[in-house]
Design an enzyme around this catalytic site. Structure first.
Site, PDB file in Angstrom:
ATOM      1  N   CYS A 167      13.416  11.103   7.652  1.00  0.00           N
ATOM      2  CA  CYS A 167      13.282  10.691   9.049  1.00  0.00           C
ATOM      3  C   CYS A 167      14.600  10.913   9.780  1.00  0.00           C
ATOM      4  CB  CYS A 167      12.861   9.237   9.123  1.00  0.00           C
ATOM      5  SG  CYS A 167      13.835   8.199   8.065  1.00  0.00           S
ATOM      6  N   GLU A 171       9.050   1.628  11.524  1.00  0.00           N
ATOM      7  CA  GLU A 171      10.111   2.645  11.410  1.00  0.00           C
ATOM      8  C   GLU A 171       9.415   3.988  11.389  1.00  0.00           C
ATOM      9  OE1 GLU A 171      13.183   2.453  11.742  1.00  0.00           O
ATOM     10  OE2 GLU A 171      13.453   0.293  11.556  1.00  0.00           O
ATOM     11  N   GLY A 212       6.514   5.330   8.592  1.00  0.00           N
ATOM     12  CA  GLY A 212       5.687   6.531   8.550  1.00  0.00           C
ATOM     13  C   GLY A 212       5.733   7.220   9.889  1.00  0.00           C
ATOM     14  N   SER A 213       4.688   7.936  10.190  1.00  0.00           N
ATOM     15  CA  SER A 213       4.707   8.747  11.412  1.00  0.00           C
ATOM     16  C   SER A 213       4.456   7.892  12.651  1.00  0.00           C
ATOM     17  CB  SER A 213       3.633   9.826  11.316  1.00  0.00           C
ATOM     18  OG  SER A 213       2.375   9.221  11.233  1.00  0.00           O
ATOM     19  N   GLY A 229       1.963   4.727  13.326  1.00  0.00           N
ATOM     20  CA  GLY A 229       2.619   3.519  13.830  1.00  0.00           C
ATOM     21  C   GLY A 229       1.942   2.989  15.085  1.00  0.00           C
ATOM     22  N   LYS A 259       0.905  -1.156   0.000  1.00  0.00           N
ATOM     23  CA  LYS A 259       0.000   0.000   0.000  1.00  0.00           C
ATOM     24  C   LYS A 259       0.935   1.193   0.000  1.00  0.00           C
ATOM     25  CE  LYS A 259      -1.752   3.086   1.925  1.00  0.00           C
ATOM     26  NZ  LYS A 259      -1.398   4.467   1.525  1.00  0.00           N
ATOM     27  N   GLU A 301       8.936  16.252  16.128  1.00  0.00           N
ATOM     28  CA  GLU A 301       9.367  16.149  14.728  1.00  0.00           C
ATOM     29  C   GLU A 301       8.615  17.180  13.890  1.00  0.00           C
ATOM     30  OE1 GLU A 301       8.222  12.675  12.340  1.00  0.00           O
ATOM     31  OE2 GLU A 301      10.322  12.574  11.737  1.00  0.00           O
TER      32      GLU A 301
END
Ligand code: NAD
Length: 496
Positions: A284, A250, A228-229, A233, A175, A384
């Site tokens: 990241c 991650e 992703g974020s 996650g 996806k 972040e």
């Protein structure tokens, strides 16, 4: 007319049953529509997982060297089409062509690394307690891997998840990110051209909650690999936890570069510029915090502002551009919001903090931004931002530098500039992060090393390197007793 793209399921290109679509536009020029993509949901995910499930039997029994050979061909095709793929990725997500070229190169590097694994996939032979008994460990594939990826490395991340999954014998459903779906289509075309059997790789386009979530929940998906974020996650972890499903996460980072008073300042400056403003700060591993010794802080800050204000911001397709746009207006709003927060918190905004004007006004351009006087309690120090914003925090000595760097909920990448080898090794030991660079910026990972982070960045796994296989394989211990008698471990003793 914009190009119309499809899902790739069981070796065929298909639209959604409902006919729903979404558009993808160039963030540097929103009048440039890259394509129209199927807005998929549970139905398409179910079809794709079914195809992957059926293909698993054949693929998992295909000898690994042959699996590796197909991956090698994918690498060859990526290499032959590198420039074209890089340009498409730049149109999709904005970073400059030199960097999307690097993104494709990372895919090529991964292909050759994991093609080679087809002839290794090493297990161990281990001595047993008894005579006439042989022991070994072997890797087995898990089944269907569900891959959910972000837009900032549209080729590298799908490949660094996909190739280890495939060489280990899993099939997959990707996806891809809704902001970089065309690059994922090209990857599928390349798999097809390289001779990947139908159903082994599948691509479903769509948004997170409607297409990503059903993939995570599907009972026939044995392993989920997500980048992703941290917010997303966490949702995925909750779902997988309830199902006791294997999951690799991650996520975000809040990476710092330390510059000590004995550092080569010109080198530290180059590192800071590349780390903070490369990929418009949307890595990241981007350098979001500069932790600088007070003796050289004034000088380094002046040098940084001088260079950062000259960075050429523009369309990433233009070879003279040094920094492209943010990925979309939503991200621009988020970055601008953080700049406002920084000012309200009392940090000093000394460069940027605003969107691009003039020719840049129509795209999602944000100017290189520097804050100084940033303290550890501030949100811009802790959260972040994912944009071209770097904050400067002064420290008085090495211990304070390490403590300041480690004062973060994240633990992905880190760096220290110093000429003192003792301090450099001490930093390697004491920094709580998955990656530490000595005299290099926080960005620049190579695929043969484990990639990932500690604390809220990850959940204990690493991608790529040889350990990247661990997410996609189960270990099996195998005991072969050829003594012809019952030998009871821990109970009987060896009698020589
Ligand atoms: P995101 O979490 O919004 O989206 C990532 C992917 O998850 C997309 O494909 C999205 O469609 C999907 N998704 C969203 N909601 C979902 C849900 N409920 N269920 C299943 N899937 C869902 O992240 P993003 O904005 O695309 O990427 C930026 C983030 O990614 C940053 O936080 C960045 O630090 C992180 N990132 C981390 C790494 C790393 O290796 N640590 C690498 C690149 C990016």
């Amino acid at each position: 007319m914009a190009d119309t793209y499809k899902n790739f399921i069981n070796g065929e290109w298909s639209a959604t049953a409902s006919g729903g679509t979404f558009e993808n536009r160039n963030p540097a020029d929103p009048t440039d529509v890259i394509g129209v993509f199927p807005e998929s949901g549970e139905e398409e995910i179910n079809e794709a997982v079914k195809a992957a499930r059926s293909a698993f039997q054949g693929w998992s029994h295909t000898p690994p060297p042959h699996r590796g050979e197909i991956i090698r061909k994918v690498g060859d095709i990526l290499a032959a089409r590198k420039d074209e793929l890089a340009r498409l990725a730049t149109r999709e997500m904005g970073k400059i062509v030199a960097e999307t070229g690097g993104d494709v190169q990372e895919g090529i590097d991964c292909a050759y690394l994991f093609a080679g694994e087809g002839r290794r996939l090493f297990g161990e032979t281990i001595p047993c307690e008894f005579a006439n008994k042989f022991g070994m460990s072997i890797r087995r594939p898990i089944g269907v891997a569900g891959l959910i990826t972000p837009w900032n490395f549209p080729m590298a991340i799908p490949t660094w998840k996909g190739f280890p999954a495939l060489v280990a014998g899993n099939t997959l459903v990707l996806k891809a990110a809704e902001d970089s779906p065309a690059t994922a289509v090209k990857l599928m075309e390349i798999f097809e051209e390289a001779g990947m059997p139908p159903g082994v790789v599948n691509l479903v386009h769509g948004h997170g909650p409607t297409a990503g979530a059903p993939l995570v929940k599907h009972p026939d998906v044995g392993v989920v690999s997500f980048t992703g974020s941290s917010e997303t996650g966490r949702l995925i972890a909750r779902e997988c936890g309830g199902m006791l499903k294997r999951l690799s996460l991650e996520m975000g980072g809040k990476n710092a570069q330390i510059v000590m008073d004995d550092a080569d300042l010109d080198l530290a400056l180059e590192g800071a510029l590349w780390g903070a403003f490369g990929t418009t700060g949307q890595r990241c591993t981007a350098t979001s915090r500069l932790i600088v010794h007070k003796k050289i802080a004034g000088q380094l800050t002046d040098m940084l502002v001088e260079r950062a204000k000259k960075l050429r911001v523009g369309n990433g397709l233009d070879d003279s551009t040094e920094m492209g746009p943010l990925v979309n207006e939503k991200q621009l709003g988020r970055v601008a919001g953080y700049c406002k927060i920084g000012v309200e918190e009392g940090a000093e905004l000394i460069l940027g903090g605003e969107r691009g004007s003039g020719k840049l006004a129509k795209g999602a351009f944000f100017m290189p931004t520097v804050f100084r006087g940033v303290t550890r309690n501030m949100r811009i120090f802790q959260e972040e931002i994912f944009g071209p914003v770097v904050s400067i925090t002064e420290i008085g000595d090495f211990d304070e530098a390490i403590e300041t760097l480690n004062d973060s909920a994240y633990g992905l990448s880190s760096s220290i500039y110093t000429r003192d080898v003792n301090r450099a090794f001490k930093a390697v030991e004491d920094i709580d992060a998955g990656i530490t660079y000595i005299n290099g910026p926080t960005i620049g990972a190579e695929v043969q090393f484990p990639f990932g982070g500690n604390k809220n960045t990850g959940n204990g796994h690493r991608e790529v390197g040889t350990v990247g296989l661990d997410v996609f394989t189960e270990w099996k211990a195998v005991y072969v007793d050829y003594s012809g008698k019952l030998q009871r471990a821990q109970i009987d003793t060896f009698e020589g």
